[in-house]
Design an enzyme around this catalytic site. Structure first.
Site, short mmCIF file in Angstrom:
data_model
loop_
_atom_site.label_atom_id
_atom_site.label_comp_id
_atom_site.label_asym_id
_atom_site.label_seq_id
_atom_site.Cartn_x
_atom_site.Cartn_y
_atom_site.Cartn_z
N PHE A 92 1.25 4.82 2.23
CA PHE A 92 0.75 5.41 3.47
C PHE A 92 0.21 6.83 3.30
O PHE A 92 -0.34 7.40 4.24
CB PHE A 92 1.78 5.34 4.60
CG PHE A 92 3.14 5.94 4.36
CD1 PHE A 92 3.33 7.13 3.71
CD2 PHE A 92 4.27 5.28 4.86
CE1 PHE A 92 4.59 7.68 3.53
CE2 PHE A 92 5.54 5.82 4.70
CZ PHE A 92 5.69 7.02 4.02
N HIS A 111 12.11 11.12 8.99
CA HIS A 111 13.12 12.07 8.54
C HIS A 111 13.07 12.34 7.04
O HIS A 111 13.63 13.33 6.56
CB HIS A 111 14.54 11.60 8.94
CG HIS A 111 15.06 10.44 8.16
ND1 HIS A 111 15.37 9.24 8.75
CD2 HIS A 111 15.34 10.27 6.84
CE1 HIS A 111 15.81 8.40 7.84
NE2 HIS A 111 15.80 8.99 6.67
N GLY A 151 0.82 -1.20 0.00
CA GLY A 151 0.00 0.00 0.00
C GLY A 151 0.85 1.25 0.00
O GLY A 151 2.08 1.19 -0.06
#
Length: 375
Positions: A266, A284, A264
């Site tokens: 996010f 980061h 998937g």
């Protein structure tokens, strides 16, 4: 929380007693630090550590096997001895214990040489640091990605700077070919190895049943954690192109039947639910808005009492001493769409704003820290 410093690049550490300002060689040692780095990275590229795995060879034997020639060869090998990467006894070279454990590609569970190969390709873009700082744009390093077999960003592909766009897909080109997928995920395994090993020991996994690793790459964290805690089940969430590498790595680690891959994105898909959600070396890469969005999505996916576990090379709160973490952040700023490192205090504030409680920051390994918040 004030974090202890890592002393990397510290002038004070080598100031000596030549005068009131210390020795000028303290400055020179920082300026020439890349020499040592390149010796190590070239040793990985040449296959020094793989050739010495489990045995010793004379310098002549080793150079003949690897095709190393020239009068600099003895210096090259003895620099590796001086750096603690090799040991030498009676003219025979062998890997140091650390090199034997972490630089042998035949040990995929602990090998970090994929990350060192990725760093070796990065010398090109670091040579253009001045250019990047003046422009404010991220560097095109597609040529380096092709050389390393990995990837980390969407680039123009023509040796130019790429206009900064904090909302673009930083990893769009990482998975363009199967070879790039393999190179990239092996690099990320190496980068995260110290943290993964430490998390398997440092976090209390006893009450946990399911752990979700968001941005799992080839599943190295789950391999370590599930391998150490037989009652756990794991879900790795990443772009679909990673799925085959995830399955292969977990199979090689002997973790069968307890880990599954969920493909998937996010940004567009909900995160899988589990007792613990991990964001390791993920935040980061993105700007502040995306960092906070991912933390909120993790909060939504967790059950009441569930935990978000973030691990990262944190910058110290005063931004003075954790040199390696600041260098890591600088590196990310050169090649990502909008990424930057962050401090423990900043991360705590983001978790608190999302609704997490009982937030803690604790050391893991080297510059790596674990931030945990409970829903």
């Amino acid at each position: 929380m004030t974090l202890p410093h890592d002393k990397a690049g510290s002038l004070a550490a080598g100031a000596g007693s030549s005068g009131a300002a210390g020795s000028p060689h303290a400055i020179i040692s920082v300026a020439t630090a890349f020499w040592s780095s390149k010796v190590l990275l070239s040793a990985v590229e040449l296959g020094v550590f793989a050739e010495l795995a489990g045995r010793s060879l004379t310098g002549e034997e080793l150079c003949a096997r690897l095709g190393i020639k020239g009068r600099g060869a003895p210096d090259f090998l003895d620099v590796l001895v001086s750096l603690g990467m090799l040991a030498r006894t009676d003219g025979r070279y062998r890997n140091s214990p650390a090199a034997e454990e972490y630089l042998d590609p035949a040990k995929p569970g602990t090998d970090i040489s994929g990350y060192l190969a990725f760093l070796n390709s990065g010398f090109g873009w670091w040579s253009r640091l001045t250019e990047g700082l003046r422009s404010g744009d991220r560097l095109d390093f597609s040529d380096a990605l092709a050389e390393s077999g990995g990837g980390d960003g969407r680039t123009a592909g023509d040796g130019t700077l790429v206009e900064a766009d904090a909302g673009s897909d930083t990893f769009g080109e990482a998975f363009a070919t199967p070879e790039q997928v393999t190179g990239f995920v092996r690099a990320m395994t190496g980068y995260s190895m110290g943290a993964n090993l430490a998390i398997a020991r440092a976090f209390d996994w006893r009450p946990v049943r399911t752990v979700v690793d968001v941005g799992c790459s080839e599943g190295a964290l789950l391999a370590q954690v599930l391998g150490a805690h037989g009652h756990l089940r794991g879900i790795g969430f990443d772009l679909p192109a990673v799925g085959d590498r995830f399955a292969a790595h977990l199979r090689d680690a002997g973790i069968t039947g307890r880990a599954e891959f969920a493909g998937g994105d996010f940004f567009t898909d909900p995160l899988p639910s589990g007792d613990v959600i991990v964001l390791g070396h993920v935040l980061h890469d993105w700007n502040l808005d995306i960092k906070q969005t991912l933390i909120r999505k993790a909060y939504e996916a967790l059950p009441s009492g569930g935990s978000l576990l973030i691990y990262e090379s944190l910058i110290d709160d005063d931004r003075r001493t954790n040199t390696l973490s600041m260098l890591t952040s600088l590196n990310v700023s050169l090649v990502s769409a909008g990424g930057l490192g962050y401090t423990g205090a900043e991360c705590r504030s983001w978790l608190a704003a999302a609704g997490f409680r009982d937030i803690s920051v604790s050391p893991l390994d080297g510059p790596e820290y674990m931030i945990v918040g409970v829903k």
